[in-house]
Design a protein around this motif. Structure first.
Motif, PDB file in Angstrom:
ATOM      1  N   VAL A   1       0.854  -1.197   0.000  1.00 50.12           N
ATOM      2  CA  VAL A   1       0.000   0.000   0.000  1.00 50.12           C
ATOM      3  C   VAL A   1       0.888   1.244   0.000  1.00 50.12           C
ATOM      4  N   GLU A   2       1.895   1.253   0.862  1.00 54.28           N
ATOM      5  CA  GLU A   2       2.809   2.408   0.969  1.00 54.28           C
ATOM      6  C   GLU A   2       3.488   2.701  -0.383  1.00 54.28           C
ATOM      7  N   ASP A   3       4.010   1.663  -1.025  1.00 50.14           N
ATOM      8  CA  ASP A   3       4.842   1.863  -2.217  1.00 50.14           C
ATOM      9  C   ASP A   3       4.039   2.010  -3.509  1.00 50.14           C
ATOM     10  N   SER A   4       2.910   1.312  -3.597  1.00 50.77           N
ATOM     11  CA  SER A   4       2.253   1.210  -4.912  1.00 50.77           C
ATOM     12  C   SER A   4       0.806   1.664  -4.975  1.00 50.77           C
ATOM     13  N   LEU A   5       0.092   1.655  -3.875  1.00 48.14           N
ATOM     14  CA  LEU A   5      -1.353   1.926  -3.961  1.00 48.14           C
ATOM     15  C   LEU A   5      -1.750   3.302  -3.464  1.00 48.14           C
ATOM     16  N   LEU A   6      -1.098   3.782  -2.424  1.00 52.22           N
ATOM     17  CA  LEU A   6      -1.467   5.077  -1.843  1.00 52.22           C
ATOM     18  C   LEU A   6      -0.936   6.199  -2.725  1.00 52.22           C
ATOM     19  N   GLU A   7      -1.861   6.954  -3.334  1.00 52.21           N
ATOM     20  CA  GLU A   7      -1.425   8.025  -4.253  1.00 52.21           C
ATOM     21  C   GLU A   7      -1.026   9.285  -3.504  1.00 52.21           C
ATOM     22  N   ALA A   8      -1.616   9.524  -2.352  1.00 53.95           N
ATOM     23  CA  ALA A   8      -1.309  10.635  -1.437  1.00 53.95           C
ATOM     24  C   ALA A   8      -1.769  11.991  -2.006  1.00 53.95           C
ATOM     25  N   PRO A   9      -2.310  12.850  -1.139  1.00 52.42           N
ATOM     26  CA  PRO A   9      -2.424  12.573   0.302  1.00 52.42           C
ATOM     27  C   PRO A   9      -3.507  11.547   0.621  1.00 52.42           C
ATOM     28  N   TRP A  10      -4.530  11.426  -0.240  1.00 56.52           N
ATOM     29  CA  TRP A  10      -5.569  10.424  -0.043  1.00 56.52           C
ATOM     30  C   TRP A  10      -5.249   9.200  -0.885  1.00 56.52           C
ATOM     31  N   VAL A  11      -5.969   8.124  -0.655  1.00 55.81           N
ATOM     32  CA  VAL A  11      -5.703   6.879  -1.397  1.00 55.81           C
ATOM     33  C   VAL A  11      -5.744   7.132  -2.896  1.00 55.81           C
ATOM     34  N   PHE A  12      -6.762   7.903  -3.351  1.00 55.76           N
ATOM     35  CA  PHE A  12      -6.876   8.177  -4.788  1.00 55.76           C
ATOM     36  C   PHE A  12      -6.475   9.613  -5.122  1.00 55.76           C
ATOM     37  N   GLY A  13      -5.449  10.108  -4.455  1.00 55.61           N
ATOM     38  CA  GLY A  13      -4.886  11.405  -4.829  1.00 55.61           C
ATOM     39  C   GLY A  13      -5.471  12.558  -4.051  1.00 55.61           C
ATOM     40  N   ASP A  14      -6.081  13.497  -4.781  1.00 55.18           N
ATOM     41  CA  ASP A  14      -6.467  14.766  -4.148  1.00 55.18           C
ATOM     42  C   ASP A  14      -7.794  14.727  -3.395  1.00 55.18           C
ATOM     43  N   ALA A  15      -8.610  13.724  -3.647  1.00 65.14           N
ATOM     44  CA  ALA A  15      -9.953  13.725  -3.040  1.00 65.14           C
ATOM     45  C   ALA A  15     -10.132  12.562  -2.068  1.00 65.14           C
ATOM     46  N   PHE A  16     -10.719  12.853  -0.930  1.00 62.94           N
ATOM     47  CA  PHE A  16     -11.099  11.818   0.034  1.00 62.94           C
ATOM     48  C   PHE A  16     -12.155  10.905  -0.587  1.00 62.94           C
ATOM     49  N   THR A  17     -12.014   9.600  -0.340  1.00 64.00           N
ATOM     50  CA  THR A  17     -13.087   8.647  -0.665  1.00 64.00           C
ATOM     51  C   THR A  17     -13.262   7.726   0.545  1.00 64.00           C
ATOM     52  N   LEU A  18     -14.260   6.883   0.490  1.00 62.16           N
ATOM     53  CA  LEU A  18     -14.508   5.982   1.619  1.00 62.16           C
ATOM     54  C   LEU A  18     -13.382   4.969   1.808  1.00 62.16           C
ATOM     55  N   ALA A  19     -12.556   4.767   0.791  1.00 63.86           N
ATOM     56  CA  ALA A  19     -11.394   3.889   0.946  1.00 63.86           C
ATOM     57  C   ALA A  19     -10.431   4.446   1.997  1.00 63.86           C
ATOM     58  N   ASP A  20     -10.445   5.751   2.197  1.00 63.24           N
ATOM     59  CA  ASP A  20      -9.542   6.356   3.175  1.00 63.24           C
ATOM     60  C   ASP A  20      -9.918   5.975   4.610  1.00 63.24           C
ATOM     61  N   GLY A  21     -11.217   5.958   4.884  1.00 70.69           N
ATOM     62  CA  GLY A  21     -11.643   5.559   6.225  1.00 70.69           C
ATOM     63  C   GLY A  21     -11.319   4.089   6.494  1.00 70.69           C
ATOM     64  N   TYR A  22     -11.427   3.273   5.435  1.00 66.72           N
ATOM     65  CA  TYR A  22     -11.134   1.832   5.575  1.00 66.72           C
ATOM     66  C   TYR A  22      -9.633   1.636   5.839  1.00 66.72           C
ATOM     67  N   LEU A  23      -8.791   2.282   5.029  1.00 63.59           N
ATOM     68  CA  LEU A  23      -7.344   2.161   5.249  1.00 63.59           C
ATOM     69  C   LEU A  23      -6.979   2.650   6.652  1.00 63.59           C
ATOM     70  N   MET A  24      -7.624   3.730   7.096  1.00 64.32           N
ATOM     71  CA  MET A  24      -7.316   4.299   8.405  1.00 64.32           C
ATOM     72  C   MET A  24      -7.486   3.294   9.543  1.00 64.32           C
TER      73      MET A  24
END
Ligand SMILES: N[C@@H](CCC(=O)N[C@@H](CS)C(=O)NCC(=O)O)C(=O)O
Length: 205
Positions: A137-160
């Motif tokens: 996740v750190e190296d390949s999936l997390l686009e940053a700052p959110w999982v999918f880049g600039d916008a928060f999605t529900l995947a962020d709460g799950y990863l959290m």
């Protein structure tokens, strides 16, 4: 009204966050896993798998965090909780959540919740496997700052949720996982997440 069955601090916190972010009118019912409330006949009638989360909606019961995210994101499109209007991006959203649910959750869960607790080589092996999933996740999936880049999605709460577990177990080394640590802090600072933590009787970690 929507009704969520959750367990404090468990993976169901991701669905709890999803509801709070959606602005939906909902009721949250706590299921104490330590007391075995997930295996009572009453709860098994709601979710025969005997796990949380379970979301009761007008047409029935939805289980699995990823399915609950999709239902809420499509029900409240104006909240932009997932890329529901883009079939490819939605597939990527589901793939990410699938990886958390099928790889990260079981690997971390084995380290943290095995009974009796793992020891020695067995624990070291389980820790190595869990760290490998987080590394991906750190190296390949997390686009940053959110999982999918600039916008928060529900995947962020799950990863959290899994970042919290890892930090609490002292597995989220800041040198090795700078992106995940930054993502955890960013997500815990969201107003809706703060409300869910308070409702579950928890603090930011
Ligand atoms: N993949 C499922 C996982 C559900 C799950 O395993 N929940 C755990 C808490 S994190 C649970 O309720 N465990 C209770 C038990 O196994 O008895 C989901 O995303 O909903």
């Amino acid at each position: 009204m929507l009704k969520l069955y959750y367990s404090a601090g468990a993976c169901a916190m991701a669905s709890h966050i999803a509801l709070e972010e959606s602005g939906a009118d909902y009721e949250a019912v706590a299921i104490d896993l330590g007391k075995g409330e997930q295996k009572t006949p009453e709860y098994l009638a709601i979710n025969p798998a005997g796990v949380t989360p379970a979301l009761v909606v007008d047409r029935g019961v939805i289980t699995q965090n990823g399915a609950i995210f999709t239902y809420l994101a499509q029900s409240f499109p104006h909240r932009h909780l997932a890329p529901v209007e883009d079939i490819f991006e939605m597939a990527r959203f589901n793939a990410f959540n699938g990886f958390l649910g099928s790889a990260v959750h079981p690997a971390l869960g084995k380290v943290l919740f095995s009974r009796p607790p793992l020891e020695g080589d067995a624990r070291a092996e389980a820790v190595e496997l869990a760290l490998g999933k987080l590394q991906l996740v750190e190296d390949s999936l997390l686009e940053a700052p959110w999982v999918f880049g600039d916008a928060f999605t529900l995947a962020d709460g799950y990863l959290m949720v899994f970042e919290r577990w890892a930090r609490q177990a002292r597995l989220l080394d800041t040198g090795r996982f700078p992106g995940l640590n930054a993502h955890l802090d960013l997500t815990q600072a969201r107003a809706a997440v703060g409300r869910v933590l308070a409702a579950e009787g928890l603090d930011a970690v």
